[in-house]
Motif scaffolding. Sequence first.
Motif, PDB file in Angstrom:
ATOM      1  N   GLU A  45       0.838  -1.204   0.000  1.00 33.62           N
ATOM      2  CA  GLU A  45       0.000   0.000   0.000  1.00 33.62           C
ATOM      3  C   GLU A  45       0.871   1.251   0.000  1.00 33.62           C
ATOM      4  O   GLU A  45       0.568   2.220  -0.695  1.00 33.62           O
ATOM      5  CB  GLU A  45      -0.944   0.010   1.209  1.00 33.62           C
ATOM      6  N   THR A  46       1.953   1.250   0.744  1.00 35.37           N
ATOM      7  CA  THR A  46       2.870   2.387   0.794  1.00 35.37           C
ATOM      8  C   THR A  46       3.510   2.616  -0.571  1.00 35.37           C
ATOM      9  O   THR A  46       3.602   3.753  -1.040  1.00 35.37           O
ATOM     10  CB  THR A  46       3.955   2.156   1.872  1.00 35.37           C
ATOM     11  N   LYS A  47       3.926   1.541  -1.228  1.00 34.85           N
ATOM     12  CA  LYS A  47       4.523   1.665  -2.561  1.00 34.85           C
ATOM     13  C   LYS A  47       3.500   2.163  -3.578  1.00 34.85           C
ATOM     14  O   LYS A  47       3.813   2.992  -4.432  1.00 34.85           O
ATOM     15  CB  LYS A  47       5.119   0.331  -2.999  1.00 34.85           C
ATOM     16  N   LYS A  48       2.261   1.678  -3.500  1.00 33.11           N
ATOM     17  CA  LYS A  48       1.204   2.144  -4.395  1.00 33.11           C
ATOM     18  C   LYS A  48       0.956   3.635  -4.178  1.00 33.11           C
ATOM     19  O   LYS A  48       0.852   4.393  -5.140  1.00 33.11           O
ATOM     20  CB  LYS A  48      -0.096   1.372  -4.157  1.00 33.11           C
ATOM     21  N   LEU A  49       0.869   4.035  -2.917  1.00 34.12           N
ATOM     22  CA  LEU A  49       0.638   5.442  -2.605  1.00 34.12           C
ATOM     23  C   LEU A  49       1.777   6.297  -3.129  1.00 34.12           C
ATOM     24  O   LEU A  49       1.544   7.354  -3.725  1.00 34.12           O
ATOM     25  CB  LEU A  49       0.464   5.641  -1.098  1.00 34.12           C
ATOM     26  N   GLN A  50       3.012   5.859  -2.950  1.00 30.98           N
ATOM     27  CA  GLN A  50       4.157   6.625  -3.440  1.00 30.98           C
ATOM     28  C   GLN A  50       4.096   6.792  -4.950  1.00 30.98           C
ATOM     29  O   GLN A  50       4.337   7.874  -5.479  1.00 30.98           O
ATOM     30  CB  GLN A  50       5.473   5.951  -3.032  1.00 30.98           C
ATOM     31  N   GLY A  51       3.728   5.725  -5.658  1.00 32.07           N
ATOM     32  CA  GLY A  51       3.591   5.808  -7.111  1.00 32.07           C
ATOM     33  C   GLY A  51       2.502   6.782  -7.527  1.00 32.07           C
ATOM     34  O   GLY A  51       2.673   7.570  -8.462  1.00 32.07           O
ATOM     35  N   VAL A  52       1.383   6.744  -6.825  1.00 31.43           N
ATOM     36  CA  VAL A  52       0.272   7.651  -7.118  1.00 31.43           C
ATOM     37  C   VAL A  52       0.696   9.095  -6.876  1.00 31.43           C
ATOM     38  O   VAL A  52       0.425   9.980  -7.690  1.00 31.43           O
ATOM     39  CB  VAL A  52      -0.972   7.292  -6.268  1.00 31.43           C
ATOM     40  N   ILE A  53       1.362   9.346  -5.770  1.00 30.63           N
ATOM     41  CA  ILE A  53       1.798  10.709  -5.430  1.00 30.63           C
ATOM     42  C   ILE A  53       2.784  11.230  -6.476  1.00 30.63           C
ATOM     43  O   ILE A  53       2.687  12.379  -6.914  1.00 30.63           O
ATOM     44  CB  ILE A  53       2.396  10.745  -4.011  1.00 30.63           C
ATOM     45  N   GLU A  54       3.715  10.390  -6.895  1.00 33.50           N
ATOM     46  CA  GLU A  54       4.687  10.816  -7.911  1.00 33.50           C
ATOM     47  C   GLU A  54       3.998  11.115  -9.239  1.00 33.50           C
ATOM     48  O   GLU A  54       4.300  12.117  -9.896  1.00 33.50           O
ATOM     49  CB  GLU A  54       5.767   9.754  -8.080  1.00 33.50           C
ATOM     50  N   MET A  55       3.063  10.271  -9.640  1.00 34.77           N
ATOM     51  CA  MET A  55       2.337  10.482 -10.885  1.00 34.77           C
ATOM     52  C   MET A  55       1.478  11.738 -10.786  1.00 34.77           C
ATOM     53  O   MET A  55       1.452  12.553 -11.720  1.00 34.77           O
ATOM     54  CB  MET A  55       1.450   9.278 -11.192  1.00 34.77           C
TER      55      MET A  55
END
Length: 92
Positions: free
Chosen positions: A4-14
């Motif tokens: 979930e943390t990795k998904k959130l980080q990807g979303v935030i970067e995008m």
Amino acid sequence: ELMETKKLQGVIEMAGAVCHEMNQPLQVVSGLCELIMMDADESSLFFERLETIYRQVGEMGRITGKLMDITRYRTKEYLRERIIDIDEASSR
């Protein structure tokens, strides 16, 4: 939880990249609308259409603002897929 943390980080970067790329063209369209509206007859259909464009550009700016404030990974169903729920994921 790590996933979930990795998904959130990807979303935030995008989201940050999208907002950065969208904001400058939105500002140009908004500014040009304002300039043209200053010279247009307020009772004309042309002016009404410019106002519509101006309002929609403002709405796009509001959406990019929400994207910049994503703090949670939340999704929703959309056309048989799962997409980021900007309203739920944003702190705005």
